[in-house]
Write a protein that holds these residues in place. Sequence first.
Motif, mmCIF file in Angstrom:
data_model
loop_
_atom_site.group_PDB
_atom_site.id
_atom_site.type_symbol
_atom_site.label_atom_id
_atom_site.label_comp_id
_atom_site.label_asym_id
_atom_site.label_seq_id
_atom_site.Cartn_x
_atom_site.Cartn_y
_atom_site.Cartn_z
ATOM 1 N N ALA A 1 0.825 -1.208 0.000
ATOM 2 C CA ALA A 1 0.000 0.000 0.000
ATOM 3 C C ALA A 1 0.859 1.258 0.000
ATOM 4 N N ALA A 2 1.942 1.241 0.792
ATOM 5 C CA ALA A 2 2.835 2.396 0.851
ATOM 6 C C ALA A 2 3.518 2.626 -0.494
ATOM 7 N N TYR A 3 3.951 1.532 -1.119
ATOM 8 C CA TYR A 3 4.603 1.664 -2.427
ATOM 9 C C TYR A 3 3.636 2.177 -3.482
ATOM 10 N N GLN A 4 2.438 1.619 -3.519
ATOM 11 C CA GLN A 4 1.455 2.020 -4.529
ATOM 12 C C GLN A 4 1.107 3.499 -4.404
ATOM 13 N N SER A 5 0.959 3.970 -3.194
ATOM 14 C CA SER A 5 0.643 5.383 -2.974
ATOM 15 C C SER A 5 1.806 6.274 -3.398
ATOM 16 N N ALA A 6 3.018 5.885 -3.013
ATOM 17 C CA ALA A 6 4.186 6.718 -3.300
ATOM 18 C C ALA A 6 4.525 6.728 -4.790
ATOM 19 N N THR A 7 4.431 5.575 -5.451
ATOM 20 C CA THR A 7 4.809 5.525 -6.864
ATOM 21 C C THR A 7 3.796 6.257 -7.736
ATOM 22 N N GLY A 8 2.514 6.237 -7.341
ATOM 23 C CA GLY A 8 1.511 7.002 -8.079
ATOM 24 C C GLY A 8 1.769 8.488 -7.981
ATOM 25 N N LEU A 9 2.138 8.936 -6.795
ATOM 26 C CA LEU A 9 2.451 10.350 -6.593
ATOM 27 C C LEU A 9 3.696 10.753 -7.384
ATOM 28 N N ALA A 10 4.717 9.905 -7.363
ATOM 29 C CA ALA A 10 5.955 10.216 -8.095
ATOM 30 C C ALA A 10 5.692 10.353 -9.586
ATOM 31 N N ALA A 11 4.917 9.426 -10.160
ATOM 32 C CA ALA A 11 4.627 9.482 -11.589
ATOM 33 C C ALA A 11 3.778 10.680 -11.947
ATOM 34 N N ALA A 12 2.810 11.024 -11.090
ATOM 35 C CA ALA A 12 1.928 12.155 -11.370
ATOM 36 C C ALA A 12 2.690 13.467 -11.448
ATOM 37 N N ILE A 13 3.829 13.543 -10.758
ATOM 38 C CA ILE A 13 4.640 14.766 -10.783
ATOM 39 C C ILE A 13 5.739 14.683 -11.841
ATOM 40 N N ALA A 14 6.452 13.552 -11.868
ATOM 41 C CA ALA A 14 7.647 13.456 -12.717
ATOM 42 C C ALA A 14 7.324 13.235 -14.189
ATOM 43 N N LEU A 15 6.285 12.457 -14.493
ATOM 44 C CA LEU A 15 5.974 12.168 -15.889
ATOM 45 C C LEU A 15 5.641 13.432 -16.681
ATOM 46 N N PRO A 16 4.740 14.300 -16.201
ATOM 47 C CA PRO A 16 4.479 15.536 -16.960
ATOM 48 C C PRO A 16 5.671 16.469 -17.028
#
Length: 496
Positions: free
Chosen positions: A281-296
Amino acid sequence: MQNIRHRLFKGTLWLASARVATNLLSLVSTFFLARLLVPADFGLVALGTTILTIVNSVTNISLSQALVQHRAPTTDHFHTAWTLNFGRAAIIAALMAASAQPLSVFFEDTRLVSVILVLSLSMLCSGLENPRAIMLTRDLVFWQQFMLQVSQTLVSLVVSIVLAVLYQSYWALVIGTVAGQVAGVMLSYGIMPFRPRFKVVHTKELFSFSLWLTFCQIITTINWNFDQLLVGKFLGQTALGYYTVGNKIAIIPSREATAPLTVSLFPAFSRVADDRSRLAAAYQSATGLAAAIALPLGVGTALIADPLVRLTMGEKWLPTVLMIQVLACVFGFQSMFSLVQPLVMATGRTQLLFKRDLQAFAARIPLLVIGLYFGGLPGVVYARAVSGTATFFMQTSMVTQVTGLTFMEQARAHFRALAASVVMAAAVVPITMAMPDSFRPLDNALEIAALVLIGGAAYIAATLVLWMMMRRPEGPEAEILRIIDKVRNFLRRAPA
């Protein structure tokens, strides 16, 4: 757990601030130096630093990570780490000094001798760093890391720019690097006092954790630096200058958006590593946040590459535009799995990282050689795009082994970021195609501002629409709203 989250949040803010500050300073330095120096200067120094990086990596024993992962390190552990680091640095410095002449013959440039000799001193200096400073990271205390990183970068920037203005020589890059290293060593003892002694009593214990990380570091460093040696040898130093500068500009936005999380989540994941469901759960939350910022950020950097190069570096650097456009997108895509390494390290299964890096190495090197042979410098760039995308399946497989998350569960965490980035590109590309080429600074600045505003608005709007259409699930959007609330509360409590 609440206390960990609070400290993790504050630590991430400090690390994010440090990364923003250091990379703004680094970009300013790059843009300024690019105006004063020629691409071949950057290529020459890149050869020296790349060779040193590879040799350093081959002998790196990852003692910092071993100290962070250790449950109760003693003073003797720190003495052992310092002794091993210094001994390794001294051996590397001697080997580099001895190989300076043969390397200059191989790359057909006598200037490389003096460059490598000076950089060898930098390597020797790095072996004196304070091993106790890493414990601030273990305890989720990061403000000292902010001071260390920013001060070191600032020293390097000031020294490089002053020397470039006075002499307009590649030595500005070399001496700036050494000055930053010396400043970092001195500051490491200022933030965490320590009087090192020569001891090796815990060598075996520290090696038992760091062995696989050492193998990973060897493979990863050769993997990520082989292309620079390839370009420098067969295409020349001017092409290498274009390549290294373009790569640096392309990687900064997406890498630096995720770097604070990468550093702070290793100790945080370590605290819940025994509970697989909480770890997932911790990984899923953190990786979603990272992608939402870094990908764009990665895609956005690609979209503004042309006016950015024209504005900041001038016409002689236009060949870097293609590299920034391609590599920034690749780095943005790879940000979706930027947290795999701290996740796996937290569980102690570092052999999985070695297996991943070995597979990536086996795929990447042949692609680079083929790309260089058939396409020259652009061929190398496209080969990196192919190899970077191919690592997607390796990363998802590792996450499944460690957390049990399926491919579809991992993909759901990134779906909205991917879709919104496509919408952003669709909104911006027609505008960039309609814009006339110009080297007038005002025209370039206005074009960048317009593209950023339009692209940012398109991304945010698309993300919110998708989030609401999916009935506002838990994910980066909800996490960002919580972070905004925490920032507001933090600022309200901060002393005036």
